[in-house]
Design a protein around this motif. Structure first.
Motif, PDB file in Angstrom:
ATOM      1  N   GLU A  27       0.829  -1.216   0.000  1.00 31.60           N
ATOM      2  CA  GLU A  27       0.000   0.000   0.000  1.00 31.60           C
ATOM      3  C   GLU A  27       0.861   1.263   0.000  1.00 31.60           C
ATOM      4  O   GLU A  27       0.602   2.192  -0.752  1.00 31.60           O
ATOM      5  CB  GLU A  27      -0.967   0.006   1.187  1.00 31.60           C
ATOM      6  CG  GLU A  27      -2.067  -1.025   1.088  1.00 31.60           C
ATOM      7  CD  GLU A  27      -2.962  -0.842  -0.127  1.00 31.60           C
ATOM      8  OE1 GLU A  27      -3.214   0.307  -0.551  1.00 31.60           O
ATOM      9  OE2 GLU A  27      -3.422  -1.863  -0.664  1.00 31.60           O
ATOM     10  N   VAL A  28       1.886   1.304   0.839  1.00 30.54           N
ATOM     11  CA  VAL A  28       2.752   2.482   0.903  1.00 30.54           C
ATOM     12  C   VAL A  28       3.543   2.629  -0.403  1.00 30.54           C
ATOM     13  O   VAL A  28       3.807   3.741  -0.855  1.00 30.54           O
ATOM     14  CB  VAL A  28       3.687   2.418   2.129  1.00 30.54           C
ATOM     15  CG1 VAL A  28       4.685   3.569   2.127  1.00 30.54           C
ATOM     16  CG2 VAL A  28       2.870   2.434   3.424  1.00 30.54           C
ATOM     17  N   THR A  43       9.208  -4.921  15.339  1.00 29.34           N
ATOM     18  CA  THR A  43       9.453  -3.649  16.020  1.00 29.34           C
ATOM     19  C   THR A  43       8.274  -2.686  15.905  1.00 29.34           C
ATOM     20  O   THR A  43       8.227  -1.684  16.604  1.00 29.34           O
ATOM     21  CB  THR A  43      10.700  -2.949  15.447  1.00 29.34           C
ATOM     22  OG1 THR A  43      10.458  -2.621  14.068  1.00 29.34           O
ATOM     23  CG2 THR A  43      11.938  -3.808  15.588  1.00 29.34           C
ATOM     24  N   GLY A  44       7.343  -2.981  14.991  1.00 30.66           N
ATOM     25  CA  GLY A  44       6.217  -2.093  14.771  1.00 30.66           C
ATOM     26  C   GLY A  44       6.633  -0.795  14.105  1.00 30.66           C
ATOM     27  O   GLY A  44       6.017   0.245  14.305  1.00 30.66           O
ATOM     28  N   ARG A  45       7.690  -0.849  13.313  1.00 32.08           N
ATOM     29  CA  ARG A  45       8.223   0.357  12.675  1.00 32.08           C
ATOM     30  C   ARG A  45       8.103   0.280  11.158  1.00 32.08           C
ATOM     31  O   ARG A  45       8.275  -0.776  10.554  1.00 32.08           O
ATOM     32  CB  ARG A  45       9.708   0.558  13.017  1.00 32.08           C
ATOM     33  CG  ARG A  45       9.980   0.756  14.481  1.00 32.08           C
ATOM     34  CD  ARG A  45       9.325   2.033  14.984  1.00 32.08           C
ATOM     35  NE  ARG A  45       9.396   2.118  16.427  1.00 32.08           N
ATOM     36  CZ  ARG A  45      10.059   3.052  17.065  1.00 32.08           C
ATOM     37  NH1 ARG A  45      10.703   3.973  16.417  1.00 32.08           N
ATOM     38  NH2 ARG A  45      10.056   3.056  18.376  1.00 32.08           N
ATOM     39  N   LEU A  46       7.836   1.436  10.568  1.00 35.59           N
ATOM     40  CA  LEU A  46       7.791   1.615   9.124  1.00 35.59           C
ATOM     41  C   LEU A  46       8.699   2.781   8.805  1.00 35.59           C
ATOM     42  O   LEU A  46       8.549   3.865   9.377  1.00 35.59           O
ATOM     43  CB  LEU A  46       6.363   1.925   8.666  1.00 35.59           C
ATOM     44  CG  LEU A  46       6.178   2.502   7.263  1.00 35.59           C
ATOM     45  CD1 LEU A  46       6.587   1.493   6.196  1.00 35.59           C
ATOM     46  CD2 LEU A  46       4.735   2.947   7.056  1.00 35.59           C
ATOM     47  N   ALA A  61      -2.890   7.013   5.419  1.00 34.57           N
ATOM     48  CA  ALA A  61      -4.043   6.446   4.708  1.00 34.57           C
ATOM     49  C   ALA A  61      -3.685   5.095   4.088  1.00 34.57           C
ATOM     50  O   ALA A  61      -4.504   4.168   4.103  1.00 34.57           O
ATOM     51  CB  ALA A  61      -4.527   7.413   3.633  1.00 34.57           C
ATOM     52  N   ALA A  62      -2.470   4.969   3.568  1.00 32.97           N
ATOM     53  CA  ALA A  62      -2.037   3.702   2.966  1.00 32.97           C
ATOM     54  C   ALA A  62      -1.940   2.611   4.030  1.00 32.97           C
ATOM     55  O   ALA A  62      -2.366   1.469   3.806  1.00 32.97           O
ATOM     56  CB  ALA A  62      -0.694   3.882   2.262  1.00 32.97           C
ATOM     57  N   VAL A  63      -1.404   2.948   5.196  1.00 36.36           N
ATOM     58  CA  VAL A  63      -1.312   1.981   6.294  1.00 36.36           C
ATOM     59  C   VAL A  63      -2.719   1.585   6.746  1.00 36.36           C
ATOM     60  O   VAL A  63      -3.001   0.404   6.985  1.00 36.36           O
ATOM     61  CB  VAL A  63      -0.479   2.543   7.474  1.00 36.36           C
ATOM     62  CG1 VAL A  63      -0.540   1.613   8.675  1.00 36.36           C
ATOM     63  CG2 VAL A  63       0.972   2.763   7.034  1.00 36.36           C
ATOM     64  N   ASP A  64      -3.609   2.561   6.817  1.00 32.96           N
ATOM     65  CA  ASP A  64      -4.996   2.293   7.184  1.00 32.96           C
ATOM     66  C   ASP A  64      -5.653   1.359   6.150  1.00 32.96           C
ATOM     67  O   ASP A  64      -6.374   0.429   6.516  1.00 32.96           O
ATOM     68  CB  ASP A  64      -5.768   3.604   7.290  1.00 32.96           C
ATOM     69  CG  ASP A  64      -7.194   3.400   7.763  1.00 32.96           C
ATOM     70  OD1 ASP A  64      -7.375   2.956   8.913  1.00 32.96           O
ATOM     71  OD2 ASP A  64      -8.120   3.658   6.972  1.00 32.96           O
ATOM     72  N   GLU A  65      -5.384   1.603   4.885  1.00 33.73           N
ATOM     73  CA  GLU A  65      -5.930   0.765   3.810  1.00 33.73           C
ATOM     74  C   GLU A  65      -5.442  -0.684   3.952  1.00 33.73           C
ATOM     75  O   GLU A  65      -6.158  -1.626   3.634  1.00 33.73           O
ATOM     76  CB  GLU A  65      -5.518   1.332   2.442  1.00 33.73           C
ATOM     77  CG  GLU A  65      -6.063   0.588   1.260  1.00 33.73           C
ATOM     78  CD  GLU A  65      -7.582   0.672   1.106  1.00 33.73           C
ATOM     79  OE1 GLU A  65      -8.149  -0.268   0.518  1.00 33.73           O
ATOM     80  OE2 GLU A  65      -8.200   1.641   1.579  1.00 33.73           O
ATOM     81  N   ALA A  66      -4.215  -0.839   4.453  1.00 36.12           N
ATOM     82  CA  ALA A  66      -3.667  -2.183   4.668  1.00 36.12           C
ATOM     83  C   ALA A  66      -4.266  -2.848   5.908  1.00 36.12           C
ATOM     84  O   ALA A  66      -4.079  -4.039   6.131  1.00 36.12           O
ATOM     85  CB  ALA A  66      -2.144  -2.110   4.802  1.00 36.12           C
TER      86      ALA A  66
END
Length: 73
Positions: A27-28, A43-46, A61-66
């Motif tokens: 998505e990103v 790690t919960g990191r992007l 928004a892309a993370v939300d879409e995922a």
């Protein structure tokens, strides 16, 4: 001439596996100036790297879409 890279980091909640990482990465990756994406469920990191600033709202928004939630850190 060397290009300057801008790196932005986000905390992502809800990821637990490689499939989660792939969903976020896909998505990103649709966002225009993004050059490199590093994502870790452990790690919960992007981390998003681009040659120009990336719109935070577009990344969130892309993370939300995922299917996950993120905040810039």
């Amino acid at each position: 001439m060397s290009s300057v890279e801008i790196t932005t980091e986000y905390a992502v909640t809800g990821m637990s596996c490689g499939h989660c990482e792939t969903s976020v990465r896909e998505e990103v990756g649709k966002i225009a100036p993004v050059k490199r994406i590093d994502v870790s469920a452990a790690t919960g990191r992007l981390t998003v790297t681009a040659e120009t600033p990336v719109d935070d709202a577009a990344v969130l928004a892309a993370v939300d879409e995922a299917g996950y939630q993120a905040v810039r850190i």
